[in-house]
Design an enzyme around this catalytic site. Structure first.
Site, short mmCIF file in Angstrom:
data_model
loop_
_atom_site.label_atom_id
_atom_site.label_comp_id
_atom_site.label_asym_id
_atom_site.label_seq_id
_atom_site.Cartn_x
_atom_site.Cartn_y
_atom_site.Cartn_z
N GLU A 60 26.60 -29.17 -39.33
CA GLU A 60 25.93 -27.97 -39.82
C GLU A 60 25.05 -28.24 -41.03
O GLU A 60 23.99 -27.64 -41.18
CB GLU A 60 26.96 -26.88 -40.15
CG GLU A 60 27.56 -26.18 -38.94
CD GLU A 60 28.64 -27.00 -38.23
OE1 GLU A 60 29.08 -28.00 -38.80
OE2 GLU A 60 29.02 -26.61 -37.10
N HIS A 129 36.51 -18.57 -36.36
CA HIS A 129 35.66 -18.02 -35.31
C HIS A 129 35.57 -16.50 -35.40
O HIS A 129 35.00 -15.86 -34.51
CB HIS A 129 36.21 -18.40 -33.92
CG HIS A 129 36.21 -19.87 -33.64
ND1 HIS A 129 37.01 -20.75 -34.30
CD2 HIS A 129 35.48 -20.61 -32.75
CE1 HIS A 129 36.80 -21.98 -33.84
NE2 HIS A 129 35.88 -21.91 -32.89
#
Length: 326
Positions: A60, A129
């Site tokens: 990321e 998540h």
């Protein structure tokens, strides 16, 4: 005209901009061959090729840095964080470089980039998540933070975000990705950023919210109407810069406000709205501002997940408390 879901509206907006602006590129983990974990970019690599729909390493921080580099060199990158909980490694680049570039260079350079992230709970996902941490980004000057609540607003706001000359964090409430459909013309018409949308007029109480909780607020307004209570519903849509004038106008009319969001209560973005109401609308308030939020803990796993999220029942109870207090 065919009806589409919110996730299909995201795909439609990306495809429109890529067809009409060759500087738009999409990048992220699995966005190309697989079409993204939620299939938001499905079919785009086949249409536009591997140079414009780029599968990146599982890194990321690299994605964020590459996005900024592309943007300052004249491209309009749209990067995907697979889940909002994966965006934390990107924050150093976003906060220290993307958000500061215009100020750092005195306007000579800008970062016309969008970071998309599936946001929020409600899909029985594991840890990292189901985050709802939009408030971490609303405290960074130089960023726009946008969150759509319907297919039409997802399409129009994403177009506007891609066309914006400054960096945008675009949170997509994944709980409503495929929850319902509506007609969304693929006409390239963007919706305005920095504007709240009044979705329902009312006279007794103002419900202020964003993202997936718009659905619960509209349902709560229906339930309140059956009890003779008229609720106005405002979708904030762009959290920063905040269109406070629309909220203030509504609260001046109704005298009462309930703020609803999924993030934890302490220092959530609802606290900023409540503070500004206290500063600027105190004499219009007939009762204390109420907040219906997530709790000050990590979102639990699926057995307790829906207990954590704001419910229609909790919103109705908060609205009734404002009526009882006045």
């Amino acid at each position: 005209m065919a009806q589409i879901t919110l996730i299909e509206a995201v795909t439609q907006a990306l495809a429109y901009e890529m067809r009409n602006d060759e500087s738009v590129v999409v990048l992220g983990e699995d966005v190309g061959v697989n079409g993204g974990v939620f299939r938001a970019t499905q079919g785009l690599q086949e249409q536009f090729g591997e140079m414009r729909v780029i599968d990146t390493p599982l890194d990321e921080a690299t994605i964020a840095g590459l996005t900024i580099g592309l943007a300052v060199q004249g491209m309009k990158p749209v990067a995907e964080a697979q889940f909002e909980g994966f965006i934390y490694p990107m924050m150093e680049h976003i906060a220290c470089h993307a958000a500061r570039m215009r100020n750092r260079t005195r306007g000579r350079m800008t970062v016309p980039a969008v970071w998309r992230a599936p946001w929020g709970g409600g899909i029985r996902a594991p840890e990292h998540h189901s985050e709802a941490n939009e408030h971490l980004f609303t405290n960074i000057p130089g960023l726009r933070v946008v969150m759509p609540s319907s297919p039409a607003r997802a399409y129009g706001l994403l177009l506007a975000a891609i066309r914006d000359p400054d960096p945008v964090i675009f949170f997509e409430p994944k709980r409503i990705y495929r929850q319902y459909k509506e007609e969304v013309p693929d006409d390239g018409e963007a919706l305005p950023l920095d504007v709240c949308f009044v979705l329902r007029d009312g006279t007794d109480v103002t419900l202020v919210t964003w993202g997936a909780q718009v659905k619960e607020c509209l349902e709560a307004a229906d339930e309140l109407a059956q009890k003779g209570i008229s609720a106005e519903v405002i979708d904030v849509a762009t959290l920063t810069p905040l269109d406070f004038d629309t909220i203030a106008e509504s609260v001046t009319k109704t005298g009462r406000c309930v703020i609803v969001h999924e993030a934890p209560k302490t220092a959530g973005f609802g606290a900023e709205i409540a503070a500004r109401l206290a500063e600027e609308c105190l004499y219009s308030l007939l009762a204390p501002v109420q907040r219906v939020t997530g709790f000050d803990t990590h979102i639990p796993l699926f057995r307790l997940e829906m207990k954590y999220l704001p419910s229609v029942e909790r919103i109705v109870e908060a609205a009734e408390r404002t009526l009882a207090a006045s």
